[in-house]
Enzyme design. Structure first.
Site, PDB file in Angstrom:
ATOM      1  N   CYS A  28       0.871  -1.176   0.000  1.00  0.00           N
ATOM      2  CA  CYS A  28       0.000   0.000   0.000  1.00  0.00           C
ATOM      3  C   CYS A  28       0.905   1.222   0.000  1.00  0.00           C
ATOM      4  O   CYS A  28       1.637   1.466   0.970  1.00  0.00           O
ATOM      5  CB  CYS A  28      -0.921   0.014   1.212  1.00  0.00           C
ATOM      6  SG  CYS A  28      -1.940   1.509   1.337  1.00  0.00           S
TER       7      CYS A  28
ATOM      8  N   CYS B   3      -5.227   6.485  -3.379  1.00  0.00           N
ATOM      9  CA  CYS B   3      -4.592   5.167  -3.433  1.00  0.00           C
ATOM     10  C   CYS B   3      -3.235   5.336  -4.092  1.00  0.00           C
ATOM     11  O   CYS B   3      -3.153   5.619  -5.290  1.00  0.00           O
ATOM     12  CB  CYS B   3      -5.461   4.184  -4.207  1.00  0.00           C
ATOM     13  SG  CYS B   3      -4.687   2.555  -4.388  1.00  0.00           S
TER      14      CYS B   3
END
Length: 283
Positions: free
Chosen positions: A84, A217
């Site tokens: 991530c 993101c």
């Protein structure tokens, strides 16, 4: 006030609007069997019921002398994610602030070793090499044909260029792409990107594991930059406006259709620190 029994220290951080719970678990404070962790993560990541977050990460002792620490990262639904980007920036700044690592650091993820550089409240990380690049394909989604690209930047992403990202039903269309048979069994993240008349790029993402649109993101921004570079010759660096209003900048170098180097840069903000009581996971 007496500290509640079994209270667990934690930090809440935000990277471009992607928010995370961070726990320094190097000494094993979170003494829980791996099989029990997913349900526990779902409890504490639940908004309005507990701390609430897009994901949770554990900082753990390194396996070797070449890294400062290793992490375990969980999506809000308790699933394990290999990578991530926004969480990498957050954990980098946190590790520096707490003396776990210096301004330049290295830590191990399931996607490989990540290198970071902390610059105040901004962090730049070197991403692992992208793979599984499919620049363009036709995909039938909800009765219509979409032209999409895909690439794995630690986790899988599908990218769709649209006329106006604000007009897209990101949750409905993103969920359909995320669960499309072409990307099973693991599923994928879905990104939608558009460019305005002034050349400004805006992006929105439906994230697998959160199962909703998130405000940003990092790996999705990186994946989108690579697809735009391959399909449109877009030279780096490129800056994306995210749903949170924050910007993420992708620095990259290409050799034909191969991305040889890629960095993700943006904010990483410490929102608060506290002690989580068992009420956060026993409801």
């Amino acid at each position: 006030m007496t500290d509640p029994e079994n209270a667990l220290p934690f930090a809440k951080m935000s990277g471009a609007g992607n928010d995370f719970i961070l726990i320094d678990n190097r000494a094993g404070q979170l003494d829980m069997a791996d099989a029990d962790l997913p349900a526990w993560v779902r409890q504490v990541c639940a908004r309005r019921m507990a701390v609430g977050a897009d994901g949770l990460l554990l900082i753990e002792a390194p396996d070797d002398a070449d890294t400062d620490f290793k992490w375990r990262f969980f999506n809000a639904d308790g699933s394990v994610a290999e990578m991530c980007g926004n969480a990498c920036r957050c954990v980098s700044r946190y590790a520096f602030m707490k003396g776990i690592a210096g301004e330049r650091l290295r830590f191990k993820t399931l996607a490989g070793v990540i290198e970071g550089e902390v610059m105040g409240d901004s962090v730049k990380i070197k991403m692992t090499a992208p793979f599984d690049l499919v620049p363009e394909r036709s995909l039938e989604v909800e009765g219509r044909q979409l032209t999409v690209g895909s690439v794995n930047t630690g986790v899988p992403h599908v990218i769709t260029v649209v006329d106006d990202v604000d007009a897209v039903d990101v949750v409905a269309l993103g969920r359909a792409i995320r669960n499309h048979p072409a990307y099973q069994p693991a599923g994928t993240n879905a990104n939608f990107v558009s460019c305005d008349a002034e050349g400004n790029w805006s992006i929105r993402t439906y994230e697998r594991g959160v199962e909703d649109e998130t405000l940003a993101c990092g790996t999705g921004n990186v994946a989108t930059a690579i697809i735009l570079a391959v399909n449109r010759g877009l030279a780096g660096p490129v800056t994306f406006n995210t749903r949170s209003g924050s910007q993420l900048t992708i620095h990259y170098e290409m050799a034909g259709d191969v991305c040889t180097t890629v960095y993700l840069a943006g904010d990483a903000r410490l929102i608060y620190e506290g002690r989580m009581t068992p009420d956060a996971w026993t409801y």
